[in-house]
Design an enzyme around this catalytic site. Structure first.
Site, mmCIF file in Angstrom:
data_model
loop_
_atom_site.group_PDB
_atom_site.id
_atom_site.type_symbol
_atom_site.label_atom_id
_atom_site.label_comp_id
_atom_site.label_asym_id
_atom_site.label_seq_id
_atom_site.Cartn_x
_atom_site.Cartn_y
_atom_site.Cartn_z
ATOM 1 C CG HIS A 79 -2.074 -1.015 0.981
ATOM 2 N ND1 HIS A 79 -3.150 -0.794 0.156
ATOM 3 C CD2 HIS A 79 -2.237 -2.265 1.490
ATOM 4 C CE1 HIS A 79 -3.938 -1.849 0.164
ATOM 5 N NE2 HIS A 79 -3.405 -2.759 0.961
ATOM 6 C CD GLU B 35 -8.546 2.013 -8.462
ATOM 7 O OE1 GLU B 35 -9.030 1.079 -9.113
ATOM 8 O OE2 GLU B 35 -8.730 2.131 -7.241
#
Length: 194
Positions: free
Chosen positions: A85, A115
């Site tokens: 991450h 995203e």
């Protein structure tokens, strides 16, 4: 009556007035900072959904037409799964910075979630919005050492809203999303317009 208009007749009153004015300025600065924080994505520095909503409301109220570019990072889950991450966060910051460098000063840049990103291009044609999306796509695809993953591509969906189009902004946002998913279905790393 504004604080600045009050005349101070003696030293203590002048000191009190100065302290009150500094306190008032500090309070307004803190309020402005809170408003900015409430509208900004902390990771990328771009507008968040709240900021996006306010920007759209302002454009619509002023009846300013705008292009919309919906952006999604291709295979982002793979970046998180492969590199972690922290690498995913680096990629998100990289895309936000690429958006800043490849956009006009008046364009409104947002991280709409995960995203996914959105660019609003005030006073632009659909063709210009497509060209802007293509410029961003090509720039990102041409980079070799992107922090967190080395190579990266984007899929983009483009549309335009204007008051004369007789459609709601929500419809335009859905069209941009549909175009984005068509770009993904067509092989990713491309710009699709509606």
């Amino acid at each position: 009556q504004p604080l600045q208009a009050i005349r101070s007749w003696y030293f203590e009153a002048r000191q009190l007035k100065r302290a009150l004015m500094q306190s008032q300025a500090s309070f307004h600065h803190q309020i402005d900072k809170l408003n900015e924080t409430a509208q900004t994505d902390p990771l990328t520095g771009l507008l968040n959904r709240r900021g996006l909503t306010e920007a759209i409301d302002m454009l619509v109220q002023n009846q300013r037409a705008f292009g919309l570019i919906a952006i999604d990072i291709d295979h982002f889950k793979k970046v998180n799964d492969t590199y972690g991450h922290d690498a995913g966060d680096q990629v998100l910051k990289y895309v936000a910075n690429a958006m800043k460098t490849q956009s006009r000063h008046e364009d409104i840049l947002c991280r709409s979630g995960g995203e996914e990103f959105l660019i609003l291009l005030p006073n632009t044609t659909l063709d210009h919005a497509i060209q802007s999306g293509e410029r961003l796509r090509a720039f990102v695809a041409s980079q070799d050492n992107i922090p967190g993953c080395r190579r990266l591509t984007l899929s983009l969906g483009v549309t335009r809203w204007s008051a004369e189009s007789n459609q709601s902004v929500d419809t335009a946002l859905k069209q941009a999303d549909e175009a984005l998913y068509k770009a993904k279905e067509s092989g990713r790393n491309r710009v699709q317009a509606v």
